[in-house]
Design a protein around this motif. Structure first.
Motif, PDB file in Angstrom:
ATOM      1  N   GLY A  80       1.125  -1.234  -0.164  1.00 56.37           N
ATOM      2  CA  GLY A  80      -0.086  -0.464   0.540  1.00 56.37           C
ATOM      3  C   GLY A  80       1.192   1.052  -0.132  1.00 56.37           C
ATOM      4  N   LEU A  81       2.125   1.073   0.446  1.00 61.50           N
ATOM      5  CA  LEU A  81       2.952   2.616   0.957  1.00 61.50           C
ATOM      6  C   LEU A  81       3.354   2.694  -0.356  1.00 61.50           C
ATOM      7  CD1 LEU A  81       4.274   4.573   2.129  1.00 61.50           C
ATOM      8  CD2 LEU A  81       5.631   3.220   3.507  1.00 61.50           C
ATOM      9  N   LEU A  82       4.042   1.761  -0.916  1.00 62.15           N
ATOM     10  CA  LEU A  82       4.861   1.641  -2.636  1.00 62.15           C
ATOM     11  C   LEU A  82       4.120   2.454  -3.520  1.00 62.15           C
ATOM     12  CD1 LEU A  82       7.592  -1.454  -2.204  1.00 62.15           C
ATOM     13  CD2 LEU A  82       7.319   1.066  -1.783  1.00 62.15           C
ATOM     14  N   LEU A  83       2.898   1.353  -3.176  1.00 65.97           N
ATOM     15  CA  LEU A  83       1.789   2.610  -4.448  1.00 65.97           C
ATOM     16  C   LEU A  83       1.867   3.445  -4.213  1.00 65.97           C
ATOM     17  CD1 LEU A  83      -0.689  -1.326  -5.007  1.00 65.97           C
ATOM     18  CD2 LEU A  83       0.499  -0.347  -6.569  1.00 65.97           C
ATOM     19  N   VAL A  84       0.821   3.742  -2.849  1.00 67.33           N
ATOM     20  CA  VAL A  84       1.153   5.890  -2.661  1.00 67.33           C
ATOM     21  C   VAL A  84       2.132   6.285  -2.757  1.00 67.33           C
ATOM     22  CG1 VAL A  84       0.349   7.155  -0.692  1.00 67.33           C
ATOM     23  CG2 VAL A  84      -0.593   5.254  -1.100  1.00 67.33           C
ATOM     24  N   LEU A  85       3.750   5.737  -2.928  1.00 67.23           N
ATOM     25  CA  LEU A  85       4.456   6.306  -3.680  1.00 67.23           C
ATOM     26  C   LEU A  85       4.390   6.855  -4.795  1.00 67.23           C
ATOM     27  CD1 LEU A  85       7.117   5.635  -0.728  1.00 67.23           C
ATOM     28  CD2 LEU A  85       6.283   8.065  -0.813  1.00 67.23           C
ATOM     29  N   GLU A 136       2.101   6.272  -7.038  1.00 65.31           N
ATOM     30  CA  GLU A 136       1.272   7.599  -7.470  1.00 65.31           C
ATOM     31  C   GLU A 136       1.689   9.244  -7.725  1.00 65.31           C
ATOM     32  OE1 GLU A 136      -1.602   9.834  -8.689  1.00 65.31           O
ATOM     33  OE2 GLU A 136      -2.220   6.978  -9.289  1.00 65.31           O
ATOM     34  N   ILE A 137       2.639   8.985  -6.201  1.00 63.66           N
ATOM     35  CA  ILE A 137       3.056  10.436  -5.870  1.00 63.66           C
ATOM     36  C   ILE A 137       4.301  10.709  -7.152  1.00 63.66           C
ATOM     37  CG2 ILE A 137       3.553  12.650  -4.199  1.00 63.66           C
ATOM     38  CD1 ILE A 137       1.975  10.903  -2.516  1.00 63.66           C
ATOM     39  N   THR A 196      -3.085   9.802 -11.988  1.00 63.20           N
ATOM     40  CA  THR A 196      -4.005   9.083 -12.830  1.00 63.20           C
ATOM     41  C   THR A 196      -4.663   8.649 -11.597  1.00 63.20           C
ATOM     42  OG1 THR A 196      -2.315   7.554 -12.742  1.00 63.20           O
ATOM     43  CG2 THR A 196      -2.369   8.399 -14.247  1.00 63.20           C
ATOM     44  N   THR A 197      -4.770   8.934 -10.349  1.00 59.55           N
ATOM     45  CA  THR A 197      -5.026   8.585  -9.256  1.00 59.55           C
ATOM     46  C   THR A 197      -5.474   7.178  -9.014  1.00 59.55           C
ATOM     47  OG1 THR A 197      -7.279   8.691  -9.737  1.00 59.55           O
ATOM     48  CG2 THR A 197      -6.179  10.602  -8.750  1.00 59.55           C
ATOM     49  N   LEU A 198      -5.928   5.894  -9.701  1.00 59.61           N
ATOM     50  CA  LEU A 198      -6.249   4.616  -9.558  1.00 59.61           C
ATOM     51  C   LEU A 198      -4.830   3.807  -8.701  1.00 59.61           C
ATOM     52  CD1 LEU A 198      -7.753   2.243 -10.432  1.00 59.61           C
ATOM     53  CD2 LEU A 198      -6.283   2.200 -12.153  1.00 59.61           C
ATOM     54  N   VAL A 199      -3.380   4.235  -8.965  1.00 63.35           N
ATOM     55  CA  VAL A 199      -2.687   3.799  -8.552  1.00 63.35           C
ATOM     56  C   VAL A 199      -2.867   3.948  -7.215  1.00 63.35           C
ATOM     57  CG1 VAL A 199      -0.162   3.299  -7.854  1.00 63.35           C
ATOM     58  CG2 VAL A 199      -0.917   3.329 -10.748  1.00 63.35           C
ATOM     59  N   GLY A 200      -3.060   5.347  -6.627  1.00 60.81           N
ATOM     60  CA  GLY A 200      -2.946   5.865  -5.415  1.00 60.81           C
ATOM     61  C   GLY A 200      -4.560   4.794  -4.459  1.00 60.81           C
ATOM     62  N   ILE A 201      -5.425   4.850  -5.484  1.00 63.93           N
ATOM     63  CA  ILE A 201      -6.635   4.249  -4.591  1.00 63.93           C
ATOM     64  C   ILE A 201      -6.283   2.851  -4.502  1.00 63.93           C
ATOM     65  CG2 ILE A 201      -8.751   3.834  -5.313  1.00 63.93           C
ATOM     66  CD1 ILE A 201      -8.846   6.839  -6.973  1.00 63.93           C
ATOM     67  N   ILE A 202      -5.852   2.232  -5.316  1.00 61.59           N
ATOM     68  CA  ILE A 202      -5.561   1.137  -5.028  1.00 61.59           C
ATOM     69  C   ILE A 202      -4.181   0.937  -3.714  1.00 61.59           C
ATOM     70  CG2 ILE A 202      -4.456  -1.197  -5.941  1.00 61.59           C
ATOM     71  CD1 ILE A 202      -5.376  -0.082  -8.632  1.00 61.59           C
ATOM     72  N   VAL A 209      -4.046   2.629  -1.400  1.00 62.65           N
ATOM     73  CA  VAL A 209      -4.696   3.459  -0.104  1.00 62.65           C
ATOM     74  C   VAL A 209      -5.480   1.861   0.111  1.00 62.65           C
ATOM     75  CG1 VAL A 209      -6.529   4.492   0.711  1.00 62.65           C
ATOM     76  CG2 VAL A 209      -4.616   5.542  -0.410  1.00 62.65           C
ATOM     77  N   LEU A 210      -6.530   0.984  -0.386  1.00 63.68           N
ATOM     78  CA  LEU A 210      -7.115   0.116  -0.579  1.00 63.68           C
ATOM     79  C   LEU A 210      -6.421  -1.246   0.421  1.00 63.68           C
ATOM     80  CD1 LEU A 210      -9.428   0.085  -3.181  1.00 63.68           C
ATOM     81  CD2 LEU A 210     -10.147   0.396  -1.543  1.00 63.68           C
ATOM     82  N   PHE A 211      -5.316  -1.282  -0.591  1.00 64.76           N
ATOM     83  CA  PHE A 211      -3.423  -1.992   0.252  1.00 64.76           C
ATOM     84  C   PHE A 211      -3.475  -1.509   1.939  1.00 64.76           C
ATOM     85  CE2 PHE A 211      -2.886  -4.316  -3.617  1.00 64.76           C
ATOM     86  CZ  PHE A 211      -3.242  -5.206  -3.559  1.00 64.76           C
ATOM     87  N   THR A 212      -3.041  -0.646   2.570  1.00 64.44           N
ATOM     88  CA  THR A 212      -2.990  -0.154   2.803  1.00 64.44           C
ATOM     89  C   THR A 212      -4.205  -0.274   4.249  1.00 64.44           C
ATOM     90  OG1 THR A 212      -1.254   1.806   2.437  1.00 64.44           O
ATOM     91  CG2 THR A 212      -2.211   1.824   4.606  1.00 64.44           C
ATOM     92  N   ALA A 213      -5.599  -0.333   4.072  1.00 64.00           N
ATOM     93  CA  ALA A 213      -7.117  -0.407   4.413  1.00 64.00           C
ATOM     94  C   ALA A 213      -6.620  -2.105   5.179  1.00 64.00           C
ATOM     95  CB  ALA A 213      -8.036  -0.029   3.937  1.00 64.00           C
TER      96      ALA A 213
END
Length: 153
Positions: free
Chosen positions: A13-18, A20-21, A27-33, A35-39
């Motif tokens: 989750g952290l790697l996907l958010v990073l 995204e940034i 694109t927000t899709l990678v960031g949303i995924i 956040v979902l992994f982290t949640a």
């Protein structure tokens, strides 16, 4: 095994958010995924551990994610990806330099309505304002506008 799954979910989750940034902003899709992994990791922590451990993991996950995001913004990574140069030139910027209304020349090719003409000692692409002009015909400049040379026979 429980800790491995938990840490894997939080890390992905952290790697996907990073990602995204830093690499695919907007694109927000990678960031949303991410956040979902982290949640999902936090939810998994509440399922497998007691509430106190779940809240500690939630606090640590939020703290690590926000710290990584703030570090990503402040580290200057954006300056590596940002375009710093600007294109200042223009196409055919000085194409009409030295030309004046009424200058005479000769059609080098058939001008129907666009062709080539020799004006002075240079060959220019010109546009006819009076229809077809045969090669070899004497021409003169009728208008100079928008980087175009408009001629008449």
């Amino acid at each position: 095994m429980t800790w491995f799954i938990l840490l894997s979910l939080l890390t992905v989750g952290l790697l996907l958010v990073l990602t995204e940034i830093l690499f695919v902003p907007g694109t927000t899709l990678v960031g949303i995924i991410g956040v979902l992994f982290t949640a999902g990791g936090i939810y998994y922590a509440f399922l497998k551990f007691d509430n106190q451990t779940g809240w500690i993991i939630l606090l640590l996950a939020v703290l690590v994610n926000f710290s990584a995001i703030i570090y990503g913004f402040r580290s200057g990574v954006w300056s590596k990806f940002a375009l710093k140069d600007a294109i200042t030139g223009h196409a055919f910027e000085d194409r009409l330099q030295g030309l004046e209304l009424g200058m005479e020349g000769k059609a080098v090719s058939d001008i129907k309505p666009i062709g080539k003409a020799e004006i002075g000692e240079k060959i220019y692409e010109v546009k006819s304002d009076s229809g077809l002009i045969r090669a070899g015909t004497k021409i003169y400049i009728h208008k100079l506008e928008n980087n175009k040379i408009i001629i008449k026979a």
